[in-house]
Design a protein around this motif. Structure first.
Motif, PDB file in Angstrom:
ATOM      1  N   ALA A  26       0.533  -1.569  -0.001  1.00 48.40           N
ATOM      2  CA  ALA A  26       0.143  -0.201  -0.418  1.00 48.40           C
ATOM      3  C   ALA A  26       0.864   1.342  -0.046  1.00 48.40           C
ATOM      4  O   ALA A  26       0.643   2.505  -0.796  1.00 48.40           O
ATOM      5  CB  ALA A  26      -1.192   0.142   1.223  1.00 48.40           C
ATOM      6  N   ARG A  28       3.719   1.645  -1.790  1.00 55.02           N
ATOM      7  CA  ARG A  28       3.633   1.712  -3.155  1.00 55.02           C
ATOM      8  C   ARG A  28       2.403   2.597  -3.998  1.00 55.02           C
ATOM      9  O   ARG A  28       3.052   2.322  -4.761  1.00 55.02           O
ATOM     10  CB  ARG A  28       4.012   0.720  -4.127  1.00 55.02           C
ATOM     11  CG  ARG A  28       5.933   0.172  -3.309  1.00 55.02           C
ATOM     12  CD  ARG A  28       6.374  -0.929  -3.675  1.00 55.02           C
ATOM     13  NE  ARG A  28       5.760  -1.307  -5.775  1.00 55.02           N
ATOM     14  CZ  ARG A  28       4.846  -3.190  -5.089  1.00 55.02           C
ATOM     15  NH1 ARG A  28       5.829  -3.780  -3.905  1.00 55.02           N
ATOM     16  NH2 ARG A  28       4.882  -3.236  -5.637  1.00 55.02           N
ATOM     17  N   GLY A  29       0.859   2.578  -3.232  1.00 57.50           N
ATOM     18  CA  GLY A  29       0.686   3.317  -4.187  1.00 57.50           C
ATOM     19  C   GLY A  29      -0.639   2.098  -4.555  1.00 57.50           C
ATOM     20  O   GLY A  29      -0.964   1.033  -3.812  1.00 57.50           O
ATOM     21  N   PRO A  30      -1.852   2.672  -5.819  1.00 58.02           N
ATOM     22  CA  PRO A  30      -3.219   1.600  -6.003  1.00 58.02           C
ATOM     23  C   PRO A  30      -1.823   0.283  -6.981  1.00 58.02           C
ATOM     24  O   PRO A  30      -2.463  -0.592  -6.347  1.00 58.02           O
ATOM     25  CB  PRO A  30      -3.651   2.452  -7.113  1.00 58.02           C
ATOM     26  CG  PRO A  30      -3.426   3.578  -6.140  1.00 58.02           C
ATOM     27  CD  PRO A  30      -1.819   3.707  -5.853  1.00 58.02           C
ATOM     28  N   ARG A  31      -0.654   0.892  -7.673  1.00 57.07           N
ATOM     29  CA  ARG A  31      -0.626  -0.685  -8.570  1.00 57.07           C
ATOM     30  C   ARG A  31       0.359  -1.858  -7.060  1.00 57.07           C
ATOM     31  O   ARG A  31       0.366  -2.777  -7.794  1.00 57.07           O
ATOM     32  CB  ARG A  31       0.795  -0.369  -9.177  1.00 57.07           C
ATOM     33  CG  ARG A  31       1.477  -1.355  -9.651  1.00 57.07           C
ATOM     34  CD  ARG A  31       2.845  -0.571 -10.513  1.00 57.07           C
ATOM     35  NE  ARG A  31       2.951  -1.461 -11.700  1.00 57.07           N
ATOM     36  CZ  ARG A  31       4.230  -1.355 -12.530  1.00 57.07           C
ATOM     37  NH1 ARG A  31       4.165  -0.397 -12.858  1.00 57.07           N
ATOM     38  NH2 ARG A  31       4.186  -2.468 -13.252  1.00 57.07           N
TER      39      ARG A  31
END
Length: 73
Positions: A26, A28-31
């Motif tokens: 998470a 690292r974001g949506p990816r």
């Protein structure tokens, strides 16, 4: 307090491991979150297949296919 079975302990450990990896991804974001959910989906499908669910991989494939169809250029 009831004694946990081996399967219950295993499920709790798997869940804790998933939650830890999901938190790391998470960041690292949506990816990263998407990678985490895809990994979890494969793990669940493999477990259910071992337990006799004959359609689990077909269901996952249909779900991914629908998503691809929606976003494919």
């Amino acid at each position: 307090m009831a004694v946990q079975t081996k399967a219950e302990r295993r499920a709790l450990n798997q869940r804790a491991h998933f939650e830890q990896r999901q938190a790391e991804r998470a960041a690292r974001g949506p990816r990263g979150l998407a990678e985490s959910w895809m990994e979890r989906a494969r793990a669940i499908a493999a477990t259910r297949e071992k337990n006799g669910d004959e359609d689990v991989w077909n269901d996952l494939a249909r779900t991914v296919s629908t998503w691809v169809s929606r976003y494919e250029a």
